[in-house]
Enzyme design. Structure first.
Site, PDB file in Angstrom:
ATOM      1  N   HIS A  69       0.640  -1.360  -0.038  1.00  0.00           N
ATOM      2  CA  HIS A  69      -0.038   0.022  -0.079  1.00  0.00           C
ATOM      3  C   HIS A  69       0.890   1.188   0.100  1.00  0.00           C
ATOM      4  O   HIS A  69       0.816   2.287  -0.749  1.00  0.00           O
ATOM      5  CB  HIS A  69      -0.787   0.007   1.121  1.00  0.00           C
ATOM      6  CG  HIS A  69      -1.578   1.325   1.701  1.00  0.00           C
ATOM      7  ND1 HIS A  69      -3.084   1.474   1.355  1.00  0.00           N
ATOM      8  CD2 HIS A  69      -0.956   2.543   1.962  1.00  0.00           C
ATOM      9  CE1 HIS A  69      -3.304   2.716   1.610  1.00  0.00           C
ATOM     10  NE2 HIS A  69      -2.038   3.426   2.089  1.00  0.00           N
ATOM     11  N   GLU A  70       1.622   1.382   0.921  1.00  0.00           N
ATOM     12  CA  GLU A  70       2.730   2.334   0.907  1.00  0.00           C
ATOM     13  C   GLU A  70       3.657   2.636  -0.215  1.00  0.00           C
ATOM     14  O   GLU A  70       3.773   3.998  -0.640  1.00  0.00           O
ATOM     15  CB  GLU A  70       3.527   2.368   2.222  1.00  0.00           C
ATOM     16  CG  GLU A  70       3.039   2.535   3.470  1.00  0.00           C
ATOM     17  CD  GLU A  70       1.862   3.767   3.645  1.00  0.00           C
ATOM     18  OE1 GLU A  70       2.382   4.697   3.225  1.00  0.00           O
ATOM     19  OE2 GLU A  70       0.976   3.556   4.358  1.00  0.00           O
ATOM     20  N   HIS A 105       1.902   4.553  -3.196  1.00  0.00           N
ATOM     21  CA  HIS A 105       1.906   5.954  -3.106  1.00  0.00           C
ATOM     22  C   HIS A 105       3.076   6.356  -3.795  1.00  0.00           C
ATOM     23  O   HIS A 105       3.164   7.532  -4.458  1.00  0.00           O
ATOM     24  CB  HIS A 105       1.964   6.294  -1.633  1.00  0.00           C
ATOM     25  CG  HIS A 105       0.721   6.412  -0.882  1.00  0.00           C
ATOM     26  ND1 HIS A 105      -0.547   6.606  -1.348  1.00  0.00           N
ATOM     27  CD2 HIS A 105       0.402   5.842   0.374  1.00  0.00           C
ATOM     28  CE1 HIS A 105      -1.390   6.277  -0.639  1.00  0.00           C
ATOM     29  NE2 HIS A 105      -1.029   6.093   0.416  1.00  0.00           N
ATOM     30  N   GLU A 118      -5.988   7.012  -0.733  1.00  0.00           N
ATOM     31  CA  GLU A 118      -5.971   5.782   0.206  1.00  0.00           C
ATOM     32  C   GLU A 118      -6.665   4.672  -0.264  1.00  0.00           C
ATOM     33  O   GLU A 118      -6.214   3.467  -0.153  1.00  0.00           O
ATOM     34  CB  GLU A 118      -6.394   6.229   1.687  1.00  0.00           C
ATOM     35  CG  GLU A 118      -5.472   7.274   2.308  1.00  0.00           C
ATOM     36  CD  GLU A 118      -3.988   6.863   2.557  1.00  0.00           C
ATOM     37  OE1 GLU A 118      -3.879   5.637   2.831  1.00  0.00           O
ATOM     38  OE2 GLU A 118      -3.308   7.648   2.599  1.00  0.00           O
TER      39      GLU A 118
END
Length: 302
Positions: free
Chosen positions: A144-145, A148, A219
């Site tokens: 997930h990070e 970004h 997100e």
């Protein structure tokens, strides 16, 4: 030759929102600086120096300042072999260069990414997160990070938040910085000068809402991209549920310290279920995130 894109699923919705946000923020910036120049005509060199300096500082140093504020400490593969191993697997899956890897000494279970580009990227996990998650759950969070970084929304959020900071600084300058001097009441420049705090407040409010809207979507986009990359949306859903449940056990004092950095974190330190609170929240609700992952899981199983 430029490097090929990563294997993270592209998100046109995120790209469109980033472009729109940057355009509107830029429009606000032009209007705001124009008002300042009209009101403080004799001080335009100071305005340009301050705005230019703040922009450079915000763009070049905000990621490092944020990482320092959150206590990120870069670690080597020897110091954190499991964390580095997970990042290595994600980089191989996504065909991305490896970012800097860091750990923050905090019992708040969380993770974040900073950096203007893949070359300057840093991915950090807290000791509280590493202690609580299973390997596949940690992989989902770090994927997930990393999304970004791949989608470059970290850099966009950094730039987009600049105008709010500038508006606040300029309000202080107008009120206490010596620009304010007595002017005739019917002088248009004097009226503009008096309106600067009000205009700054409006600019700050609009930029705040724009960045919050983008933050909530990014997100959801990162959850979706991570689930598709790893092929295990259930692991990310498990991590979300576990982290959300553990937040309630963290002392309020620790959560308050983490709250200013909510926009960077995988999970906010505080989340509101009230409608007004959701409007100002940096993250979608847990229910929204789990519902999306459930749909992705169903699609993958088919």
């Amino acid at each position: 030759m430029p490097r090929a894109r990563s294997r993270y699923a592209p998100d046109r919705g995120l790209t469109g929102r980033m472009v729109t946000t940057m355009f509107l923020i830029g429009l606000l910036y032009v209007v705001f600086v124009g008002v300042l120049l009209a009101a403080l005509r004799g001080s335009w060199p100071i305005i340009l120096i301050i705005t230019g300096g703040l922009f450079i500082a915000q763009f070049w140093f905000s990621d490092r300042i944020a990482a320092y504020g959150m206590g990120a400490r870069e670690v080597t593969p020897e110091q954190a072999p499991e964390l580095h191993g997970t990042i290595d697997r994600i980089c191989a899956l996504a065909d991305m260069p490896k970012p800097k890897v860091a750990i923050a000494e905090s019992d708040v279970p969380n993770a974040f990414a900073t950096g203007r580009s893949e070359k300057t990227a840093l991915v950090c996990a807290t000791t509280g997160l590493l202690r609580r998650l299973e390997p596949e759950e940690l992989e989902g969070v770090l994927a997930h990070e990393m999304s970004h970084v791949a989608h470059r929304d970290v850099a966009v959020m950094t730039i987009a938040s600049f105008l709010g900071v500038l508006a606040g600084v300029m309000t202080r300058i107008a009120l206490w910085g010596g620009f304010a001097r007595s002017r005739p009441g019917n002088d248009p420049a004097g009226i503009l000068l008096l309106l600067i705090p009000l205009i700054s407040a409006v600019v700050y409010a609009i930029s705040f809402l724009l960045t919050r809207l983008l933050s909530r979507y990014r997100e959801l986009s990162a959850d979706r991209a991570a689930a598709l990359l790893t092929g295990r949306p259930s692991a990310l859903a498990s991590a979300l549920t576990k982290v959300s449940g553990q937040m309630a056990r963290i002392p309020t004092e620790d959560l308050r310290k983490a709250e200013p950095y909510n926009a960077f974190y995988f999970m906010p330190a505080f989340s509101s279920k009230e409608s007004l609170g959701r409007l100002f929240s940096s993250h979608p609700t847990l229910e929204q995130r789990l519902d999306q992952l459930s749909r992705i899981s169903a699609d993958l199983s088919r």
